[in-house]
Design an enzyme around this catalytic site. Sequence first.
Site, PDB file in Angstrom:
ATOM      1  N   GLY A 102     -15.173 -18.440   1.319  1.00 44.68           N
ATOM      2  CA  GLY A 102     -14.473 -17.226   0.886  1.00 44.68           C
ATOM      3  C   GLY A 102     -15.308 -15.986   1.172  1.00 44.68           C
ATOM      4  N   ASP A 125     -20.926 -27.038  -2.259  1.00 46.79           N
ATOM      5  CA  ASP A 125     -19.899 -27.897  -1.660  1.00 46.79           C
ATOM      6  C   ASP A 125     -20.302 -28.393  -0.262  1.00 46.79           C
ATOM      7  OD1 ASP A 125     -18.571 -27.185  -3.931  1.00 46.79           O
ATOM      8  OD2 ASP A 125     -17.196 -25.785  -2.958  1.00 46.79           O
ATOM      9  N   LYS A 207     -22.491 -55.240 -12.323  1.00 45.76           N
ATOM     10  CA  LYS A 207     -23.283 -54.350 -13.186  1.00 45.76           C
ATOM     11  C   LYS A 207     -22.838 -54.403 -14.648  1.00 45.76           C
ATOM     12  CE  LYS A 207     -24.148 -50.827  -9.708  1.00 45.76           C
ATOM     13  NZ  LYS A 207     -22.926 -50.449  -9.007  1.00 45.76           N
ATOM     14  N   GLU A 216     -13.830 -33.680  -7.955  1.00 44.46           N
ATOM     15  CA  GLU A 216     -12.977 -32.905  -8.871  1.00 44.46           C
ATOM     16  C   GLU A 216     -11.584 -32.635  -8.278  1.00 44.46           C
ATOM     17  OE1 GLU A 216     -14.637 -28.999  -9.598  1.00 44.46           O
ATOM     18  OE2 GLU A 216     -14.782 -28.561  -7.475  1.00 44.46           O
TER      19      GLU A 216
HETATM   20  O1  F6P Z   1     -17.584 -23.618  -4.661  1.00 41.58           O
HETATM   21  C1  F6P Z   1     -18.582 -24.034  -5.520  1.00 41.58           C
HETATM   22  C2  F6P Z   1     -18.027 -24.592  -6.799  1.00 41.58           C
HETATM   23  O2  F6P Z   1     -19.085 -24.994  -7.621  1.00 41.58           O
HETATM   24  C3  F6P Z   1     -17.019 -25.714  -6.623  1.00 41.58           C
HETATM   25  O3  F6P Z   1     -17.606 -26.961  -6.407  1.00 41.58           O
HETATM   26  C4  F6P Z   1     -16.243 -25.604  -7.903  1.00 41.58           C
HETATM   27  O4  F6P Z   1     -14.944 -26.099  -7.756  1.00 41.58           O
HETATM   28  C5  F6P Z   1     -16.199 -24.116  -8.141  1.00 41.58           C
HETATM   29  O5  F6P Z   1     -17.318 -23.573  -7.476  1.00 41.58           O
HETATM   30  C6  F6P Z   1     -16.238 -23.686  -9.569  1.00 41.58           C
HETATM   31  O6  F6P Z   1     -16.055 -22.308  -9.589  1.00 41.58           O
HETATM   32  P1  F6P Z   1     -16.388 -21.360 -10.809  1.00 41.58           P
HETATM   33  O7  F6P Z   1     -17.852 -21.139 -10.851  1.00 41.58           O
HETATM   34  O8  F6P Z   1     -15.676 -20.087 -10.482  1.00 41.58           O
HETATM   35  O9  F6P Z   1     -15.879 -22.031 -12.030  1.00 41.58           O
END
Ligand code: F6P
Length: 293
Positions: A102, A125, A207, A216
């Site tokens: 972004g 990421d 395990k 996520e």
């Molecule tokens: O892009 C990085 C990240 O940590 C993602 O892995 C996660 O989905 C997002 O940012 C979380 O965003 P925020 O900090 O705005 O909650």
Amino acid sequence: MNIGILASGGDGVGMNTFLYNFCLWLHINNKITLFSQGYKGLIYDITIPYDIKFLRKNRNNGGICIKTSRCQEFETGEGVDDAIKTLQKHNIDCLVVMGGNGSLKGLKEISDRGMDVMFVPCTIDNDLAGTDYCIGFDTACNNSINFIKQVNDTMQSFNRTCIYQVMGRKCPQIALDVGKSVDADYVFTDEFCTKEKCLEALSQSKKDAPIVIVKEDLIDVEELKHYIQDQLNSDVKISTIGYIQRGGKPTQKEKHFAKCFAKKCAMEIRRNKLNSAIIVKNNSFYAIDINKI
Ligand code: F6P
């Protein structure tokens, strides 16, 4: 040269290491302006005084000491106009942005209006196509691994299965790397991963405390928990590894990469080779056209 720098979007451990080292390479012969809170800082002209001691103090800390933001206003044409006005007011010759996808998109808007820019990939990421590595990823994985190891101690006492959710937005890199390191029984990385396949893997697990990793926003983990519980008649817990992934001290690899990114970026600026993104491929650092990353 008058260099402006900001961090934008999600922070990642290692950004402070980059920032300190980058400034150290350049601050003797150049002016450095620290914009705070990402693109919001450009729109509203929010700066913090340049102080190398402050940057040094924070160099091994998580987060980003000059602060970041996710700035929706910047996505409008007026937002970019205001940002350009601020850059002109400060007589900025080159704007350096630390961030992810972004932030890169935003920087291209600035570049398209004639401003010289540089981009440094920073996102846990690790999802920028042009580079093998983005600052923040290794520490995020390590934090997740340590988290899982600790939780797994108590899971073992009860013979519990645990579903761990990791960050990563649309990219499964954290889930995959963490999954390999903790020897997970099943990793949900994309839509081809199913609860049936997960169940099969768990039913073969030797395990005491089987491990499932989920990227996520991919599946309903509550539903998965009840499915496994019912099918295997076992105790299942869910643990979300949240913002701990973006905090704490940088790993050795993180520090090394952050310093290499800093040196490469600073050297390109010294040689007046601007409008590039710094990338790493097979452990070598390059500067490529900002539109090619
Ligand atoms: O892009 C990085 C990240 O940590 C993602 O892995 C996660 O989905 C997002 O940012 C979380 O965003 P925020 O900090 O705005 O909650």
